[in-house]
Write a protein that holds these residues in place. Structure first.
Motif, mmCIF file in Angstrom:
data_model
loop_
_atom_site.group_PDB
_atom_site.id
_atom_site.type_symbol
_atom_site.label_atom_id
_atom_site.label_comp_id
_atom_site.label_asym_id
_atom_site.label_seq_id
_atom_site.Cartn_x
_atom_site.Cartn_y
_atom_site.Cartn_z
ATOM 1 N N MET A 1 50.883 30.446 47.810
ATOM 2 C CA MET A 1 49.945 30.908 46.812
ATOM 3 C C MET A 1 50.695 31.207 45.538
ATOM 4 O O MET A 1 51.777 31.754 45.567
ATOM 5 N N SER A 2 50.099 30.855 44.454
ATOM 6 C CA SER A 2 50.728 31.100 43.164
ATOM 7 C C SER A 2 50.461 32.529 42.716
ATOM 8 O O SER A 2 49.502 33.165 43.134
ATOM 9 N N ALA A 3 51.318 33.018 41.836
ATOM 10 C CA ALA A 3 51.125 34.355 41.278
ATOM 11 C C ALA A 3 49.773 34.478 40.574
ATOM 12 O O ALA A 3 49.157 35.538 40.647
ATOM 13 N N PRO A 4 49.280 33.423 39.881
ATOM 14 C CA PRO A 4 47.971 33.557 39.236
ATOM 15 C C PRO A 4 46.837 33.895 40.222
ATOM 16 O O PRO A 4 45.899 34.590 39.849
ATOM 17 N N ASP A 5 46.926 33.423 41.471
ATOM 18 C CA ASP A 5 45.881 33.754 42.446
ATOM 19 C C ASP A 5 45.901 35.243 42.782
ATOM 20 O O ASP A 5 44.854 35.881 42.865
ATOM 21 N N LEU A 6 47.083 35.792 42.967
ATOM 22 C CA LEU A 6 47.200 37.229 43.219
ATOM 23 C C LEU A 6 46.736 38.006 41.989
ATOM 24 O O LEU A 6 46.026 39.008 42.109
ATOM 25 N N GLU A 7 47.095 37.531 40.808
ATOM 26 C CA GLU A 7 46.659 38.181 39.577
ATOM 27 C C GLU A 7 45.141 38.159 39.444
ATOM 28 O O GLU A 7 44.542 39.122 38.960
ATOM 29 N N ALA A 8 44.493 37.078 39.887
ATOM 30 C CA ALA A 8 43.031 36.997 39.840
ATOM 31 C C ALA A 8 42.404 38.094 40.698
ATOM 32 O O ALA A 8 41.421 38.724 40.299
ATOM 33 N N VAL A 9 42.986 38.337 41.877
ATOM 34 C CA VAL A 9 42.476 39.371 42.775
ATOM 35 C C VAL A 9 42.683 40.759 42.161
ATOM 36 O O VAL A 9 41.797 41.619 42.229
ATOM 37 N N LEU A 10 43.821 40.981 41.549
ATOM 38 C CA LEU A 10 44.087 42.284 40.925
ATOM 39 C C LEU A 10 43.198 42.498 39.702
ATOM 40 O O LEU A 10 42.700 43.606 39.477
ATOM 41 N N ALA A 11 42.938 41.441 38.932
ATOM 42 C CA ALA A 11 42.009 41.540 37.795
ATOM 43 C C ALA A 11 40.597 41.834 38.291
ATOM 44 O O ALA A 11 39.850 42.597 37.658
ATOM 45 N N TRP A 12 40.233 41.267 39.440
ATOM 46 C CA TRP A 12 38.931 41.524 40.061
ATOM 47 C C TRP A 12 38.796 43.017 40.360
ATOM 48 O O TRP A 12 37.765 43.626 40.071
ATOM 49 N N HIS A 13 39.865 43.611 40.914
ATOM 50 C CA HIS A 13 39.858 45.055 41.198
ATOM 51 C C HIS A 13 39.683 45.867 39.909
ATOM 52 O O HIS A 13 38.930 46.850 39.886
ATOM 53 N N GLU A 14 40.391 45.475 38.857
ATOM 54 C CA GLU A 14 40.283 46.191 37.579
ATOM 55 C C GLU A 14 38.855 46.176 37.058
ATOM 56 O O GLU A 14 38.340 47.201 36.605
ATOM 57 N N ALA A 15 38.206 45.013 37.113
ATOM 58 C CA ALA A 15 36.832 44.906 36.640
ATOM 59 C C ALA A 15 35.893 45.755 37.498
ATOM 60 O O ALA A 15 35.017 46.451 36.967
ATOM 61 N N LEU A 16 36.076 45.706 38.804
ATOM 62 C CA LEU A 16 35.245 46.512 39.694
ATOM 63 C C LEU A 16 35.406 47.996 39.380
ATOM 64 O O LEU A 16 34.417 48.721 39.226
ATOM 65 N N ASN A 17 36.641 48.442 39.276
ATOM 66 C CA ASN A 17 36.900 49.863 39.069
ATOM 67 C C ASN A 17 36.448 50.346 37.699
ATOM 68 O O ASN A 17 36.177 51.540 37.516
ATOM 69 N N ALA A 18 36.324 49.428 36.740
ATOM 70 C CA ALA A 18 35.799 49.766 35.420
ATOM 71 C C ALA A 18 34.273 49.720 35.401
ATOM 72 O O ALA A 18 33.649 50.079 34.404
ATOM 73 N N GLY A 19 33.676 49.245 36.497
ATOM 74 C CA GLY A 19 32.226 49.108 36.554
ATOM 75 C C GLY A 19 31.711 47.984 35.680
ATOM 76 O O GLY A 19 30.547 47.960 35.299
ATOM 77 N N ASP A 20 32.571 47.022 35.374
ATOM 78 C CA ASP A 20 32.233 45.914 34.480
ATOM 79 C C ASP A 20 31.712 44.721 35.287
ATOM 80 O O ASP A 20 32.463 43.814 35.650
ATOM 81 N N ALA A 21 30.421 44.741 35.577
ATOM 82 C CA ALA A 21 29.806 43.714 36.425
ATOM 83 C C ALA A 21 29.901 42.323 35.800
ATOM 84 O O ALA A 21 30.087 41.336 36.516
ATOM 85 N N GLU A 22 29.793 42.234 34.478
ATOM 86 C CA GLU A 22 29.867 40.924 33.819
ATOM 87 C C GLU A 22 31.268 40.323 33.964
ATOM 88 O O GLU A 22 31.407 39.139 34.267
ATOM 89 N N ARG A 23 32.282 41.122 33.741
ATOM 90 C CA ARG A 23 33.659 40.624 33.888
ATOM 91 C C ARG A 23 33.951 40.279 35.340
ATOM 92 O O ARG A 23 34.597 39.276 35.638
ATOM 93 N N LEU A 24 33.470 41.117 36.251
ATOM 94 C CA LEU A 24 33.667 40.851 37.675
ATOM 95 C C LEU A 24 33.039 39.510 38.047
ATOM 96 O O LEU A 24 33.656 38.703 38.757
ATOM 97 N N ALA A 25 31.841 39.249 37.554
ATOM 98 C CA ALA A 25 31.169 37.978 37.826
ATOM 99 C C ALA A 25 31.952 36.812 37.231
ATOM 100 O O ALA A 25 32.083 35.763 37.866
ATOM 101 N N ALA A 26 32.496 36.998 36.036
ATOM 102 C CA ALA A 26 33.256 35.927 35.391
ATOM 103 C C ALA A 26 34.546 35.612 36.147
ATOM 104 O O ALA A 26 35.028 34.484 36.104
ATOM 105 N N LEU A 27 35.088 36.583 36.851
ATOM 106 C CA LEU A 27 36.304 36.395 37.640
ATOM 107 C C LEU A 27 36.008 35.827 39.027
ATOM 108 O O LEU A 27 36.928 35.555 39.795
ATOM 109 N N SER A 28 34.728 35.664 39.335
ATOM 110 C CA SER A 28 34.298 35.209 40.653
ATOM 111 C C SER A 28 33.659 33.828 40.565
ATOM 112 O O SER A 28 32.998 33.496 39.575
ATOM 113 N N HIS A 29 33.826 33.051 41.605
ATOM 114 C CA HIS A 29 33.227 31.725 41.694
ATOM 115 C C HIS A 29 31.702 31.881 41.670
ATOM 116 O O HIS A 29 31.165 32.860 42.197
#
Length: 130
Positions: free
Chosen positions: A1-29
């Motif tokens: 797995m590339s580092a960008p894949d792990l970074e995508a998961v960590l960015a997903w956590h950041e969006a969730l914890n910020a309550g940013d549903a739009e960003r979370l959706a954009a980070l998701s398929h």
């Protein structure tokens, strides 16, 4: 797995914890698969709706990876939507699958052992120091 894949998961956590549903959706398929205590569901809209009602924070503790799969052990905290007071907490683990740089699946498990087993990973697949 590339580092960008792990970074995508960590960015997903950041969006969730910020309550940013739009960003979370954009980070998701668009057809993100969701699984947890209430069973399976699919799609960005379901994810956005969940963020709006779950009032959950998932703080990453340890990460494991193999292929396009990342397992993250997390400290989960739930809060009351009206008061913001903590209503519960637990250590859980989530299996993430990443496709084309987006989170394609999110399946929560009650503990790390179950998540690692479901993902076909082991303690030796741990990444980072956390």
């Amino acid at each position: 797995m590339s580092a960008p894949d792990l970074e995508a998961v960590l960015a997903w956590h950041e969006a969730l914890n910020a309550g940013d549903a739009e960003r979370l959706a954009a980070l998701s398929h668009p057809d993100v698969e969701l699984g947890g205590p209430r069973g399976p569901a699919m799609g960005r809209q379901v994810l956005k709706d969940w963020v709006g009602r779950a009032n959950i924070r998932l703080e990453p503790l340890r990460s494991f990876r193999g292929g396009r799969t990342v397992v993250v052990e997390e400290e989960a905290t739930w809060r009351d939507a009206d008061t913001g007071e903590k209503t519960g907490g637990a250590t859980v683990a989530t299996v993430f699958r990443v496709r084309d740089g987006l989170v394609a699946a999110v399946v929560r498990h009650d503990d790390l052992e179950d998540a690692l087993r479901a993902a076909g990973l082991e303690e030796s697949d741990r990444v980072g120091q956390g």
